[in-house]
Design a protein around this motif. Structure first.
Motif, PDB file in Angstrom:
ATOM      1  N   ASN A 126       0.856  -1.177   0.000  1.00 57.42           N
ATOM      2  CA  ASN A 126       0.000   0.000   0.000  1.00 57.42           C
ATOM      3  C   ASN A 126       0.903   1.242   0.000  1.00 57.42           C
ATOM      4  O   ASN A 126       2.054   1.172   0.409  1.00 57.42           O
ATOM      5  CB  ASN A 126      -0.896  -0.009   1.234  1.00 57.42           C
ATOM      6  CG  ASN A 126      -2.035   0.975   1.147  1.00 57.42           C
ATOM      7  OD1 ASN A 126      -2.373   1.460   0.085  1.00 57.42           O
ATOM      8  ND2 ASN A 126      -2.617   1.275   2.278  1.00 57.42           N
ATOM      9  N   LYS A 127       0.403   2.330  -0.469  1.00 58.00           N
ATOM     10  CA  LYS A 127       1.115   3.618  -0.503  1.00 58.00           C
ATOM     11  C   LYS A 127       2.330   3.600  -1.425  1.00 58.00           C
ATOM     12  O   LYS A 127       3.312   4.296  -1.196  1.00 58.00           O
ATOM     13  CB  LYS A 127       1.522   4.061   0.907  1.00 58.00           C
ATOM     14  CG  LYS A 127       0.342   4.282   1.826  1.00 58.00           C
ATOM     15  CD  LYS A 127       0.796   4.779   3.184  1.00 58.00           C
ATOM     16  CE  LYS A 127      -0.391   4.929   4.128  1.00 58.00           C
ATOM     17  NZ  LYS A 127       0.016   5.319   5.460  1.00 58.00           N
ATOM     18  N   LEU A 128       2.272   2.791  -2.480  1.00 62.83           N
ATOM     19  CA  LEU A 128       3.360   2.756  -3.452  1.00 62.83           C
ATOM     20  C   LEU A 128       3.099   3.776  -4.551  1.00 62.83           C
ATOM     21  O   LEU A 128       1.962   3.982  -4.968  1.00 62.83           O
ATOM     22  CB  LEU A 128       3.481   1.368  -4.087  1.00 62.83           C
ATOM     23  CG  LEU A 128       3.794   0.212  -3.162  1.00 62.83           C
ATOM     24  CD1 LEU A 128       3.931  -1.077  -3.975  1.00 62.83           C
ATOM     25  CD2 LEU A 128       5.047   0.462  -2.344  1.00 62.83           C
ATOM     26  N   TRP A 129       4.158   4.405  -5.005  1.00 66.96           N
ATOM     27  CA  TRP A 129       4.102   5.304  -6.154  1.00 66.96           C
ATOM     28  C   TRP A 129       4.581   4.484  -7.341  1.00 66.96           C
ATOM     29  O   TRP A 129       5.648   3.872  -7.290  1.00 66.96           O
ATOM     30  CB  TRP A 129       5.016   6.507  -5.946  1.00 66.96           C
ATOM     31  CG  TRP A 129       4.588   7.411  -4.845  1.00 66.96           C
ATOM     32  CD1 TRP A 129       4.688   7.179  -3.499  1.00 66.96           C
ATOM     33  CD2 TRP A 129       3.978   8.690  -4.969  1.00 66.96           C
ATOM     34  NE1 TRP A 129       4.184   8.235  -2.793  1.00 66.96           N
ATOM     35  CE2 TRP A 129       3.741   9.186  -3.681  1.00 66.96           C
ATOM     36  CE3 TRP A 129       3.607   9.466  -6.065  1.00 66.96           C
ATOM     37  CZ2 TRP A 129       3.153  10.417  -3.444  1.00 66.96           C
ATOM     38  CZ3 TRP A 129       3.033  10.698  -5.833  1.00 66.96           C
ATOM     39  CH2 TRP A 129       2.810  11.163  -4.538  1.00 66.96           C
ATOM     40  N   VAL A 130       3.805   4.463  -8.412  1.00 63.22           N
ATOM     41  CA  VAL A 130       4.139   3.660  -9.578  1.00 63.22           C
ATOM     42  C   VAL A 130       4.318   4.567 -10.791  1.00 63.22           C
ATOM     43  O   VAL A 130       3.540   5.499 -10.997  1.00 63.22           O
ATOM     44  CB  VAL A 130       3.039   2.601  -9.838  1.00 63.22           C
ATOM     45  CG1 VAL A 130       3.286   1.866 -11.133  1.00 63.22           C
ATOM     46  CG2 VAL A 130       2.988   1.622  -8.677  1.00 63.22           C
ATOM     47  N   TYR A 131       5.353   4.284 -11.547  1.00 58.19           N
ATOM     48  CA  TYR A 131       5.663   5.036 -12.761  1.00 58.19           C
ATOM     49  C   TYR A 131       5.690   4.056 -13.923  1.00 58.19           C
ATOM     50  O   TYR A 131       6.297   2.998 -13.819  1.00 58.19           O
ATOM     51  CB  TYR A 131       7.036   5.718 -12.642  1.00 58.19           C
ATOM     52  CG  TYR A 131       7.136   6.617 -11.444  1.00 58.19           C
ATOM     53  CD1 TYR A 131       6.758   7.945 -11.538  1.00 58.19           C
ATOM     54  CD2 TYR A 131       7.598   6.150 -10.222  1.00 58.19           C
ATOM     55  CE1 TYR A 131       6.830   8.780 -10.435  1.00 58.19           C
ATOM     56  CE2 TYR A 131       7.670   6.975  -9.112  1.00 58.19           C
ATOM     57  CZ  TYR A 131       7.291   8.286  -9.231  1.00 58.19           C
ATOM     58  OH  TYR A 131       7.362   9.121  -8.140  1.00 58.19           O
ATOM     59  N   MET A 132       5.029   4.408 -15.010  1.00 60.02           N
ATOM     60  CA  MET A 132       4.983   3.553 -16.189  1.00 60.02           C
ATOM     61  C   MET A 132       5.590   4.279 -17.376  1.00 60.02           C
ATOM     62  O   MET A 132       5.342   5.471 -17.565  1.00 60.02           O
ATOM     63  CB  MET A 132       3.544   3.150 -16.505  1.00 60.02           C
ATOM     64  CG  MET A 132       2.905   2.325 -15.429  1.00 60.02           C
ATOM     65  SD  MET A 132       1.231   1.863 -15.890  1.00 60.02           S
ATOM     66  CE  MET A 132       0.758   0.947 -14.421  1.00 60.02           C
ATOM     67  N   THR A 133       6.359   3.556 -18.166  1.00 60.16           N
ATOM     68  CA  THR A 133       6.904   4.103 -19.401  1.00 60.16           C
ATOM     69  C   THR A 133       6.019   3.603 -20.536  1.00 60.16           C
ATOM     70  O   THR A 133       5.830   2.400 -20.699  1.00 60.16           O
ATOM     71  CB  THR A 133       8.356   3.639 -19.609  1.00 60.16           C
ATOM     72  OG1 THR A 133       9.130   4.023 -18.473  1.00 60.16           O
ATOM     73  CG2 THR A 133       8.948   4.243 -20.865  1.00 60.16           C
ATOM     74  N   ILE A 134       5.465   4.555 -21.289  1.00 63.53           N
ATOM     75  CA  ILE A 134       4.563   4.212 -22.391  1.00 63.53           C
ATOM     76  C   ILE A 134       5.039   4.888 -23.674  1.00 63.53           C
ATOM     77  O   ILE A 134       5.958   5.701 -23.650  1.00 63.53           O
ATOM     78  CB  ILE A 134       3.103   4.641 -22.073  1.00 63.53           C
ATOM     79  CG1 ILE A 134       3.019   6.148 -21.831  1.00 63.53           C
ATOM     80  CG2 ILE A 134       2.561   3.860 -20.893  1.00 63.53           C
ATOM     81  CD1 ILE A 134       1.602   6.683 -21.682  1.00 63.53           C
ATOM     82  N   SER A 135       4.397   4.544 -24.782  1.00 63.22           N
ATOM     83  CA  SER A 135       4.733   5.129 -26.088  1.00 63.22           C
ATOM     84  C   SER A 135       4.595   6.649 -26.054  1.00 63.22           C
ATOM     85  O   SER A 135       3.764   7.191 -25.331  1.00 63.22           O
ATOM     86  CB  SER A 135       3.785   4.591 -27.164  1.00 63.22           C
ATOM     87  OG  SER A 135       3.815   3.201 -27.209  1.00 63.22           O
ATOM     88  N   ASP A 136       5.394   7.314 -26.900  1.00 62.22           N
ATOM     89  CA  ASP A 136       5.269   8.766 -27.063  1.00 62.22           C
ATOM     90  C   ASP A 136       3.854   9.109 -27.489  1.00 62.22           C
ATOM     91  O   ASP A 136       3.233   8.367 -28.240  1.00 62.22           O
ATOM     92  CB  ASP A 136       6.246   9.286 -28.117  1.00 62.22           C
ATOM     93  CG  ASP A 136       7.691   9.246 -27.640  1.00 62.22           C
ATOM     94  OD1 ASP A 136       7.902   9.194 -26.414  1.00 62.22           O
ATOM     95  OD2 ASP A 136       8.595   9.269 -28.495  1.00 62.22           O
ATOM     96  N   VAL A 137       3.350  10.228 -27.047  1.00 60.20           N
ATOM     97  CA  VAL A 137       2.033  10.793 -27.311  1.00 60.20           C
ATOM     98  C   VAL A 137       0.881   9.869 -26.944  1.00 60.20           C
ATOM     99  O   VAL A 137      -0.239  10.063 -27.376  1.00 60.20           O
ATOM    100  CB  VAL A 137       1.864  11.343 -28.766  1.00 60.20           C
ATOM    101  CG1 VAL A 137       2.847  12.453 -29.027  1.00 60.20           C
ATOM    102  CG2 VAL A 137       1.937  10.265 -29.818  1.00 60.20           C
ATOM    103  N   ALA A 138       1.129   8.858 -26.113  1.00 57.98           N
ATOM    104  CA  ALA A 138       0.066   7.993 -25.600  1.00 57.98           C
ATOM    105  C   ALA A 138      -0.267   8.444 -24.187  1.00 57.98           C
ATOM    106  O   ALA A 138       0.477   9.208 -23.570  1.00 57.98           O
ATOM    107  CB  ALA A 138       0.510   6.536 -25.607  1.00 57.98           C
ATOM    108  N   THR A 139      -1.399   7.975 -23.669  1.00 59.57           N
ATOM    109  CA  THR A 139      -1.785   8.253 -22.288  1.00 59.57           C
ATOM    110  C   THR A 139      -2.086   6.935 -21.593  1.00 59.57           C
ATOM    111  O   THR A 139      -2.362   5.924 -22.247  1.00 59.57           O
ATOM    112  CB  THR A 139      -3.034   9.159 -22.215  1.00 59.57           C
ATOM    113  OG1 THR A 139      -4.126   8.500 -22.876  1.00 59.57           O
ATOM    114  CG2 THR A 139      -2.772  10.516 -22.863  1.00 59.57           C
ATOM    115  N   VAL A 140      -2.048   6.951 -20.268  1.00 62.50           N
ATOM    116  CA  VAL A 140      -2.363   5.746 -19.503  1.00 62.50           C
ATOM    117  C   VAL A 140      -3.348   6.112 -18.405  1.00 62.50           C
ATOM    118  O   VAL A 140      -3.204   7.147 -17.742  1.00 62.50           O
ATOM    119  CB  VAL A 140      -1.085   5.088 -18.923  1.00 62.50           C
ATOM    120  CG1 VAL A 140      -0.365   5.991 -17.946  1.00 62.50           C
ATOM    121  CG2 VAL A 140      -1.407   3.757 -18.268  1.00 62.50           C
ATOM    122  N   THR A 141      -4.372   5.276 -18.229  1.00 65.52           N
ATOM    123  CA  THR A 141      -5.363   5.469 -17.174  1.00 65.52           C
ATOM    124  C   THR A 141      -5.714   4.128 -16.565  1.00 65.52           C
ATOM    125  O   THR A 141      -5.655   3.091 -17.234  1.00 65.52           O
ATOM    126  CB  THR A 141      -6.662   6.124 -17.709  1.00 65.52           C
ATOM    127  OG1 THR A 141      -7.148   5.349 -18.802  1.00 65.52           O
ATOM    128  CG2 THR A 141      -6.435   7.552 -18.150  1.00 65.52           C
TER     129      THR A 141
END
Length: 181
Positions: A126-141
């Motif tokens: 719990n209380k983890l900060w997560v960072y994701m690397t995605i394609s340029d000009v894409a969004t993540v939800t």
């Protein structure tokens, strides 16, 4: 006076016509990209602490609310489950995972590591900060109850995230986080 105004006006017009952004030339056009790749995930944990600088001197200063960030070690494998591609990441840590920023005060990295160990025993995933690397000009939800990226969340259960490409197409990814500590 009229000559000065003309010279300034002419200079502005010439400047607007000749000065262009350097990023416009030779760059790949991505506005209609169909790329929707999630390529990596990183996990951190953050907590606040107080530190004393120049302790025992007339310049002693207490700094409140300093942030300590812990960057988890990770072992990530690609998975496919329930028709979804994704990642299963086992996270762990050691004393070198603690990142202490700012001027050196009376609080040591070892002290911060001990504090972190107390906190993580309670918080677990719990209380983890997560960072994701995605394609340029894409969004993540996140889908449904998936924690919002950019704020701490509970990753003790599996979550699904949608990566949406610039052209509107999307792909869902399954994220499994395993406690390796």
């Amino acid at each position: 006076m009229k000559n000065i105004i003309r010279v300034v006006s002419l200079s502005v017009v010439v400047g607007c016509l000749t000065l262009t952004g350097c990023l416009k030339s030779g760059m790949e056009e991505l506005t209609n990209s169909s790329d929707k790749v999630l390529s990596s995930i990183d996990y951190t944990y953050r907590f606040l602490y107080n530190d004393t600088i120049q302790k025992g001197t007339d310049k002693q200063q207490i700094l409140e609310g300093r942030m300590c960030e812990v960057l988890f070690k990770k072992n990530t494998e690609k998975i496919e489950e329930g028709g979804l591609e994704g990642f299963k990441t086992t996270i762990s840590y050691d004393a070198n995972s603690v990142l202490k920023a700012g001027p050196t005060g009376s609080v040591t990295k070892a002290m911060l590591f001990k504090e972190f160990e107390k906190l993580i025993k309670v918080d677990q995933l719990n209380k983890l900060w997560v960072y994701m690397t995605i394609s340029d000009v894409a969004t993540v939800t996140g889908v449904k109850d998936a924690p919002k990226l950019g704020s701490p969340g509970n990753f003790s259960t599996d979550h699904i995230y949608t990566v949406r490409a610039a052209d509107g197409s999307s792909k869902e990814y399954l994220i499994k986080t395993v406690k390796g500590f």
